[in-house]
Design an enzyme around this catalytic site. Structure first.
Site, mmCIF file in Angstrom:
data_model
loop_
_atom_site.group_PDB
_atom_site.id
_atom_site.type_symbol
_atom_site.label_atom_id
_atom_site.label_comp_id
_atom_site.label_asym_id
_atom_site.label_seq_id
_atom_site.Cartn_x
_atom_site.Cartn_y
_atom_site.Cartn_z
ATOM 1 N N GLY A 215 48.920 -126.843 22.710
ATOM 2 C CA GLY A 215 48.698 -127.266 21.335
ATOM 3 C C GLY A 215 47.471 -126.615 20.731
ATOM 4 N N SER A 216 46.775 -127.382 19.910
ATOM 5 C CA SER A 216 45.679 -126.807 19.133
ATOM 6 C C SER A 216 44.461 -126.424 19.955
ATOM 7 C CB SER A 216 45.260 -127.779 18.023
ATOM 8 O OG SER A 216 46.286 -127.869 17.054
ATOM 9 N N THR A 217 44.388 -126.856 21.217
ATOM 10 C CA THR A 217 43.267 -126.380 22.038
ATOM 11 C C THR A 217 43.352 -124.864 22.242
ATOM 12 O OG1 THR A 217 44.469 -126.835 24.095
ATOM 13 C CG2 THR A 217 43.041 -128.582 23.244
ATOM 14 N N LYS A 219 43.755 -122.797 20.010
ATOM 15 C CA LYS A 219 43.135 -122.135 18.859
ATOM 16 C C LYS A 219 41.774 -121.526 19.213
ATOM 17 C CE LYS A 219 45.663 -125.018 15.590
ATOM 18 N NZ LYS A 219 45.657 -126.206 14.723
ATOM 19 N N ASP A 468 46.894 -133.914 14.632
ATOM 20 C CA ASP A 468 46.076 -133.256 15.657
ATOM 21 C C ASP A 468 44.963 -134.154 16.156
ATOM 22 O OD1 ASP A 468 43.470 -131.139 16.049
ATOM 23 O OD2 ASP A 468 45.357 -130.671 17.047
#
Length: 488
Positions: A215-217, A219, A468
């Site tokens: 997921g957004s980790t 990024k 998120d």
């Protein structure tokens, strides 16, 4: 008559020579084959005829041996078995070994040549020495904080010391007591069957052997690729991203849970976790450079050992632009172990240098725990230069901002500098599964030169919504407690 005696003597001599040659063949050339033959009970009797060496945490054994009085005399015992099972694994007389018990089996069983008093001693005597001791890098307080934080929920925690690569905690939940599998009786068979039938898979080491969409980790990796490639020149430059963002060559529109993502600056987009910005950046960076960036952090490495093997974290190297966009926000086929994401976090406060993670600090002979002769010591080793030092500095500021002003506020610690990134990873058919909640972070005491710890937390069955911020809500408090234990 004399001639017959002579012929008989020659024949007997030939038989004797043949017997000696066959004995030599068996004892010299075929000894290993006979020794490894499953029908050879002597090997198992010898193996379990002495206590096994111990696995230690901060100098204290978390394993032991019990005299069972059976032909396979000594069985393995475990102190705080469920707490340390993701570190030790199991050593079973019926089912073999796993994790550290497997990777360091030669040392623990006493067959490692380094334990012998003289070179080639074990080969000549075909014997074994008293089992050696394996000293792990685990910190007991950090391990307990990780295990307590998971509180029985499905998930995992990995914690690393960024400057060295020492693994400070490996927690996986739900866990099990490896001592239930040690013996050969019906109880061990029932325990094995029950553990393997369980839907929660307690014997799965989720920190090392399970991969999840990050997921957004992820990024953090995309931001590093964008800055290192010059796609974005600074963290306060507008990214020219629409909201919503239509994935290339499709009619699929990507949206955000946060406001203000249209044409957002990189710093703000990171703080509030704008999906559109990072998907767009991934496409602009391009597949080749995104893959190179991911691999610089350790993705796609089939050979990572700590010393037990770690599952391969994946970033595809053959994708169309729309798939690159989704991969850049930690979706599509991007998958990572918790240890891998702890490595991503560790590279940021360490100037972009990623140290090779390791779990065994040293190996010692069994003479006495207070004065053991050291057989081997693990030295820190550089693993990858994940990003340039200047990019690492900018990412460090972005991760601090995410904790101080963004989605990672619940990871803040008084008296320490903390950087973090939350994430929610969707999965299942049509993203129908409960999202995985992620948080990765690092912490440094205000008066310390080096960061104390980098942490990754994933919760499989968190009560999370699809925003998120769920990673910041479910996983961040666990990361905070683990970091506090490491700082303490």
């Amino acid at each position: 008559m004399i001639r017959c005696v002579r012929h008989t003597a020659v024949f007997c001599l030939l038989l004797l020579v043949a017997l000696l040659l066959n004995a030599s063949r068996i004892q010299v050339f075929s000894a290993d084959d006979y020794e490894r033959n499953p029908a050879n009970r002597r090997l198992a009797t010898t193996r379990y005829g002495q206590p096994r060496g111990d696995i230690l945490v901060e100098g204290r054994p978390v394993t032991g041996s019990r005299d069972s009085g059976e032909p396979l005399r000594y069985e393995r015992t475990y102190t705080d078995g469920p707490l340390y099972a993701p570190v030790t694994g199991y050593a079973s007389q019926t089912y073999g070994t796993s994790l550290t018990e497997s990777a360091e089996d030669d040392v623990l069983s006493g067959t490692d040549a380094r334990l012998a008093p003289l070179p080639l001693w074990n080969d000549l005597t075909r014997g074994q020495q008293p089992g050696g001791h394996v000293h792990t890098t685990i910190k007991a307080a950090v391990q307990r904080a990780a295990y307590k934080g998971l509180d029985g929920r499905r998930g995992a925690v990995a914690a690393i010391e960024p400057a060295t690569g020492r693994i400070l905690a490996l927690a996986s939940s739900p866990s099990y007591d490896p001592g239930m599998l040690s013996g050969t009786g019906a109880a061990a068979s029932r325990a094995w069957a029950a553990l393997n039938r369980s839907a929660s898979r307690p014997m799965l080491n989720r920190a090392l052997q399970e991969t999840y969409p990050p997921g957004s980790t992820f990024k953090v990796v995309t931001a590093a690729a964008a800055l290192d490639s010059g796609t974005v020149l600074s963290t306060d430059t507008a990214t020219d991203t629409p909201d919503p963002y239509t994935l290339p060559n499709t009619s699929t529109r990507l949206t955000n849970a946060a406001d203000g993502c249209e044409d957002a600056e990189l710093l703000y987009a990171f703080e509030v976790s704008c999906n559109t910005v990072f998907a767009h950046l991934g496409v602009d960076v391009g597949l080749r450079r995104m893959a190179e960036a991911a691999e610089s952090f350790g993705f796609n490495d089939d050979g990572l050992r700590i010393p037990s093997p770690v599952a391969r974290s994946n970033f595809d190297t053959s994708m169309d632009p729309s798939q690159v966009a989704l991969s850049s926000i930690g979706q599509f086929d991007t998958r990572a172990t918790p240890l891998q994401m702890a490595m991503v976090a560790a590279a940021v406060p360490n100037g972009g240098l990623l140290q090779r993670p390791y779990l065994v600090g040293k190996v010692t002979r069994a003479s006495s725990r207070s004065g053991d002769a050291t057989v081997a010591v693990t030295q820190p080793q550089p693993y990858r230069q994940a990003m340039s030092p200047s990019t690492a500095m900018q990412l460090k500021e972005m991760m601090v901002a995410a904790v101080e002003h963004g989605t990672g506020g619940r990871a803040a610690i008084d008296g320490a500098e903390v950087g973090g990134k939350s994430g929610t990873a969707q999965h299942g058919v049509g993203n129908s599964g409960t999202p995985y909640a992620w948080f990765i972070s690092w912490a440094r005491a205000k008066d310390a030169a080096d960061p104390a710890v980098a942490v990754a937390v994933v919760i499989e069955d968190a009560a999370a919504n699809r925003a998120d911020i769920s990673g910041g809500g479910s996983a961040a408090p666990i990361a905070r407690d683990v970091m506090k234990a490491a700082l303490g």
